[in-house]
Design an enzyme around this catalytic site. Structure first.
Site, PDB file in Angstrom:
ATOM      1  N   LEU A  55       0.980  -1.307  -0.096  1.00  0.00           N
ATOM      2  CA  LEU A  55      -0.049  -0.082  -0.023  1.00  0.00           C
ATOM      3  C   LEU A  55       0.672   1.182   0.046  1.00  0.00           C
ATOM      4  O   LEU A  55       0.469   2.064  -0.702  1.00  0.00           O
ATOM      5  CB  LEU A  55      -0.864   0.016   1.162  1.00  0.00           C
ATOM      6  N   LYS A  56       1.979   1.061   0.485  1.00  0.00           N
ATOM      7  CA  LYS A  56       2.752   2.227   0.891  1.00  0.00           C
ATOM      8  C   LYS A  56       3.525   2.649  -0.578  1.00  0.00           C
ATOM      9  O   LYS A  56       3.414   3.979  -0.973  1.00  0.00           O
ATOM     10  CB  LYS A  56       4.191   2.106   1.942  1.00  0.00           C
ATOM     11  N   VAL A  57       3.874   1.914  -1.447  1.00  0.00           N
ATOM     12  CA  VAL A  57       4.578   2.034  -2.651  1.00  0.00           C
ATOM     13  C   VAL A  57       3.453   2.658  -3.507  1.00  0.00           C
ATOM     14  O   VAL A  57       3.616   3.183  -4.569  1.00  0.00           O
ATOM     15  CB  VAL A  57       5.272   0.872  -3.350  1.00  0.00           C
TER      16      VAL A  57
END
Length: 315
Positions: A166-168
């Site tokens: 989710l962060k990338v």
């Protein structure tokens, strides 16, 4: 919890500062001895080595610039890990690497949690940044006393690996937004529009975004120092492209923004600030994308508050 923090860079230093400010028993380590000395002057203990920190602490947090750096540090932590010990990964990194290293931690009886952050360095500095927490529920709850000082809104994303994916994704979206804003601002300047008015028009419209309200201001002021460099952008959007390739998703925009950022690095330097990507269009058009009245640095003026967990459907 006695806590170790390894990696005092642009993001890590601010996160570690939030822990220290909130009275956490903190030991720190960084390749830059000057940064360690600064924290020691503020009351932190200087770490001797990753292994020593894992031996002496309940939790060791890593916030490092690349998957290779995380691998090197965790390899040193592993001999001192065991039941009751936690490795907390706050780097933006490869989900496959988090899973691999997490499995090695589990073999020792220790626990692994990934907790990448999102919201900008200015919000990391005040403890108001958002945190994605990936890992089993018990592990996330064990580190929650730390998370509530590190960030404002905390989302348990699911098993280990989910938070990194989710962060990338969010960093990919932020980069797409940055590049589209550069094109929008330059086109409005070419069309004779006032850029301060253009900024307000975007902010008041369906085209508004977090990136516009933060990075557009730094572009227009001429500062272009968002405390995030092009090499870090390339790492993150490259990880998103890898994720898409792994799952057979034929992306079209992603390869283009990788090419644009690569050109930016070739022109301005690998470690150039990411907002300098506007200068490609300034060079191509001969226009100056500047306006009066915009800040040269971002400051989070929200009061610091204890973090809380968010769930789907809750603001």
């Amino acid at each position: 919890m006695k806590t170790g923090f390894i990696g005092l860079g642009s993001v890590g230093g601010k996160l570690a500062g939030s822990l220290l400010r909130n009275g956490i028993d903190l030991t720190v380590l960084d390749l830059d001895e000057g940064r360690v000395a600064e924290f020691a002057a503020r009351g932190a203990q200087p770490g001797q080595s990753p292994a020593a920190m894992m031996r002496d602490c309940d939790v060791v947090i890593t916030c490092l610039p690349s998957p290779a750096a995380s691998d090197a540090v965790v390899t040193q932590l592993l001999p001192e890990m065991g039941p009751g010990k936690i490795w907390m990964e706050m780097s933006t990194t490869d989900a496959d690497e988090v899973l691999r290293l997490g499995a090695l931690v589990a073999e020792t009886g220790g626990q692994a949690v990934e907790c990448p952050v999102s919201g900008g360095c200015h919000r990391a500095d005040t403890g108001n940044i958002s945190i994605f927490a990936g890992g089993d529920r018990d592990s996330v709850e064990r580190v929650f006393p730390l998370l509530k000082h590190l960030g404002r809104r905390i989302l348990h994303t699911g098993p280990l690996g989910t938070a990194s994916k989710l962060k990338v994704m969010t960093n990919y979206l932020a980069t797409v937004n940055l590049l589209s804003l550069c094109e929008a601002l330059t086109t409005m300047k070419a069309a004779g529009l006032d850029l301060a008015v253009t900024y307000e028009a975007i902010r008041a419209s369906s085209g508004n975004s977090f990136v516009h309200e933060t990075e557009s201001q730094l572009i227009l002021s001429g500062s272009r120092d968002v405390n995030f460099t092009m090499d870090l952008v390339q790492k993150d959007i490259g990880l998103f492209q890898k994720l898409a390739d792994t799952h057979g998703v034929p992306l079209e925009i992603s390869p283009l923004i990788i090419d644009i950022m690569s050109d930016g690095q070739a022109r301005f330097g690998t470690r150039a600030q990411s907002d300098r990507i506007i200068e490609r269009l300034e060079e191509a058009t001969g226009l100056s994308i500047l306006a009066d009245g915009f800040p040269t640095e971002l400051i989070d003026d929200e009061p610091e508050e204890e973090g809380y967990e968010i769930t789907r459907g809750r603001a």
